[in-house]
Design a protein around this motif. Structure first.
Motif, PDB file in Angstrom:
ATOM      1  N   MET A   1      -6.059  -3.532  21.055  1.00  0.00           N
ATOM      2  CA  MET A   1      -4.921  -4.081  20.345  1.00  0.00           C
ATOM      3  C   MET A   1      -5.372  -5.338  19.601  1.00  0.00           C
ATOM      4  N   ARG A   2      -4.933  -5.450  18.370  1.00  0.00           N
ATOM      5  CA  ARG A   2      -5.264  -6.630  17.562  1.00  0.00           C
ATOM      6  C   ARG A   2      -4.103  -7.611  17.594  1.00  0.00           C
ATOM      7  N   PHE A   3      -4.420  -8.852  17.921  1.00  0.00           N
ATOM      8  CA  PHE A   3      -3.400  -9.899  17.974  1.00  0.00           C
ATOM      9  C   PHE A   3      -3.420 -10.648  16.653  1.00  0.00           C
ATOM     10  N   HIS A   4      -2.285 -10.581  15.949  1.00  0.00           N
ATOM     11  CA  HIS A   4      -2.229 -11.058  14.569  1.00  0.00           C
ATOM     12  C   HIS A   4      -1.556 -12.406  14.391  1.00  0.00           C
ATOM     13  N   THR A   5      -0.693 -12.770  15.280  1.00  0.00           N
ATOM     14  CA  THR A   5       0.103 -13.965  15.027  1.00  0.00           C
ATOM     15  C   THR A   5       0.336 -14.761  16.290  1.00  0.00           C
ATOM     16  N   ARG A   6       0.559 -16.030  16.111  1.00  0.00           N
ATOM     17  CA  ARG A   6       0.870 -16.911  17.237  1.00  0.00           C
ATOM     18  C   ARG A   6       2.143 -17.673  16.924  1.00  0.00           C
TER      19      ARG A   6
ATOM     20  N   LEU B   1      12.101 -11.191  20.557  1.00  0.00           N
ATOM     21  CA  LEU B   1      12.281  -9.898  19.882  1.00  0.00           C
ATOM     22  C   LEU B   1      12.377 -10.074  18.366  1.00  0.00           C
ATOM     23  N   ALA B   2      13.007 -11.148  17.903  1.00  0.00           N
ATOM     24  CA  ALA B   2      13.075 -11.420  16.463  1.00  0.00           C
ATOM     25  C   ALA B   2      11.677 -11.678  15.905  1.00  0.00           C
ATOM     26  N   TRP B   3      10.857 -12.462  16.635  1.00  0.00           N
ATOM     27  CA  TRP B   3       9.485 -12.714  16.196  1.00  0.00           C
ATOM     28  C   TRP B   3       8.695 -11.407  16.116  1.00  0.00           C
ATOM     29  N   ILE B   4       8.864 -10.564  17.135  1.00  0.00           N
ATOM     30  CA  ILE B   4       8.149  -9.287  17.172  1.00  0.00           C
ATOM     31  C   ILE B   4       8.598  -8.378  16.037  1.00  0.00           C
ATOM     32  N   ASP B   5       9.903  -8.262  15.818  1.00  0.00           N
ATOM     33  CA  ASP B   5      10.420  -7.404  14.755  1.00  0.00           C
ATOM     34  C   ASP B   5       9.883  -7.859  13.396  1.00  0.00           C
ATOM     35  N   GLU B   6       9.863  -9.163  13.175  1.00  0.00           N
ATOM     36  CA  GLU B   6       9.330  -9.690  11.918  1.00  0.00           C
ATOM     37  C   GLU B   6       7.839  -9.369  11.773  1.00  0.00           C
ATOM     38  N   GLU B   7       7.089  -9.544  12.845  1.00  0.00           N
ATOM     39  CA  GLU B   7       5.647  -9.265  12.791  1.00  0.00           C
ATOM     40  C   GLU B   7       5.375  -7.785  12.551  1.00  0.00           C
ATOM     41  N   LEU B   8       6.148  -6.906  13.201  1.00  0.00           N
ATOM     42  CA  LEU B   8       5.997  -5.470  12.980  1.00  0.00           C
ATOM     43  C   LEU B   8       6.322  -5.113  11.530  1.00  0.00           C
ATOM     44  N   ALA B   9       7.358  -5.728  10.984  1.00  0.00           N
ATOM     45  CA  ALA B   9       7.723  -5.473   9.579  1.00  0.00           C
ATOM     46  C   ALA B   9       6.618  -5.948   8.638  1.00  0.00           C
TER      47      ALA B   9
ATOM     48  N   ASN C   1       4.346  -1.697   0.690  1.00  0.00           N
ATOM     49  CA  ASN C   1       5.717  -1.576   0.206  1.00  0.00           C
ATOM     50  C   ASN C   1       6.572  -2.576   0.978  1.00  0.00           C
ATOM     51  N   SER C   2       7.325  -3.397   0.269  1.00  0.00           N
ATOM     52  CA  SER C   2       8.156  -4.395   0.947  1.00  0.00           C
ATOM     53  C   SER C   2       9.489  -3.832   1.429  1.00  0.00           C
ATOM     54  N   ARG C   3       9.763  -2.582   1.111  1.00  0.00           N
ATOM     55  CA  ARG C   3      11.014  -1.948   1.568  1.00  0.00           C
ATOM     56  C   ARG C   3      10.748  -1.205   2.876  1.00  0.00           C
ATOM     57  N   ILE C   4      10.894  -1.926   3.970  1.00  0.00           N
ATOM     58  CA  ILE C   4      10.604  -1.391   5.307  1.00  0.00           C
ATOM     59  C   ILE C   4      11.794  -1.708   6.205  1.00  0.00           C
ATOM     60  N   VAL C   5      12.162  -0.768   7.071  1.00  0.00           N
ATOM     61  CA  VAL C   5      13.200  -1.038   8.062  1.00  0.00           C
ATOM     62  C   VAL C   5      12.730  -0.590   9.447  1.00  0.00           C
TER      63      VAL C   5
ATOM     64  N   SER D   1       6.821   1.756  21.854  1.00  0.00           N
ATOM     65  CA  SER D   1       6.946   2.489  20.596  1.00  0.00           C
ATOM     66  C   SER D   1       8.000   1.851  19.705  1.00  0.00           C
ATOM     67  N   THR D   2       7.595   1.523  18.492  1.00  0.00           N
ATOM     68  CA  THR D   2       8.536   1.062  17.473  1.00  0.00           C
ATOM     69  C   THR D   2       8.252   1.866  16.218  1.00  0.00           C
ATOM     70  N   THR D   3       9.299   2.431  15.625  1.00  0.00           N
ATOM     71  CA  THR D   3       9.154   3.212  14.406  1.00  0.00           C
ATOM     72  C   THR D   3       9.674   2.398  13.229  1.00  0.00           C
ATOM     73  N   MET D   4       8.800   2.174  12.265  1.00  0.00           N
ATOM     74  CA  MET D   4       9.135   1.471  11.035  1.00  0.00           C
ATOM     75  C   MET D   4       9.148   2.515   9.916  1.00  0.00           C
ATOM     76  N   VAL D   5      10.183   2.485   9.076  1.00  0.00           N
ATOM     77  CA  VAL D   5      10.344   3.495   8.026  1.00  0.00           C
ATOM     78  C   VAL D   5      10.149   2.878   6.649  1.00  0.00           C
ATOM     79  N   ASN D   6       9.385   3.593   5.830  1.00  0.00           N
ATOM     80  CA  ASN D   6       9.102   3.241   4.445  1.00  0.00           C
ATOM     81  C   ASN D   6      10.269   3.723   3.571  1.00  0.00           C
ATOM     82  N   LEU D   7      10.831   2.827   2.751  1.00  0.00           N
ATOM     83  CA  LEU D   7      11.957   3.201   1.896  1.00  0.00           C
ATOM     84  C   LEU D   7      11.580   3.162   0.421  1.00  0.00           C
ATOM     85  N   GLY D   8      12.246   4.000  -0.341  1.00  0.00           N
ATOM     86  CA  GLY D   8      12.099   3.985  -1.790  1.00  0.00           C
ATOM     87  C   GLY D   8      13.113   3.028  -2.397  1.00  0.00           C
TER      88      GLY D   8
END
Length: 129
Positions: free
Chosen positions: A1-6, A26-34, A43-47, A100-107
């Motif tokens: 696992m790569r640790f990207h942020t502190r 959880l907010a920090w994690i969600d932002e980092e995953l995004a 693509n900046s359109r991710i949910v 498991s977290t699923t991030m979706v690419n949007l158009g």
């Protein structure tokens, strides 16, 4: 696992018990995953579509430094599935794991869009020599 942020645990990040508020983590994690997904899929359109069971294993206190790690589990047609761990750099304990977290690419229309990616790319590999 790569640790990207502190993240540094500050007074405003604490719950009434004086430990790190889980919702803040959880907010920090969600932002980092995004951010990770935006960079991978270019693509900046991710949910965030789905987050599996969240397992809080320990806590953190004011002044502690939290490290967030991410790994890609699977590339879907329109999504990226990731695992995540946050750990306390001061105590070396794992604070939380998310299997498991699923991030979706949007158009541009806001609907899922195929991204065409099949493997992790590193920014350094995208740059020309």
């Amino acid at each position: 696992m790569r640790f990207h942020t502190r993240k540094w645990v500050k007074p405003e990040d604490l719950n009434p018990n004086g430990s790190l508020f889980g919702g803040k983590l959880l907010a920090w994690i969600d932002e980092e995953l995004a951010l990770y997904t935006i960079i991978q899929l270019e693509n900046s359109r991710i949910v965030t579509k789905h987050m599996s069971e969240i397992n809080f294993r320990s806590s953190a206190r004011q002044g502690d430094i939290i490290e967030i790690g991410i790994d890609v589990v699977r590339f879907g047609k329109t999504s990226l599935t990731l695992i995540c761990e946050a750990r306390n750099m001061m105590t070396r304990e794992t604070i939380i794991t998310i299997e498991s977290t699923t991030m979706v690419n949007l158009g541009p229309d806001g609907k899922p869009k195929a991204h065409g990616k099949t493997e992790i790319e590193y920014v350094k590999d995208r740059l020309e020599d």
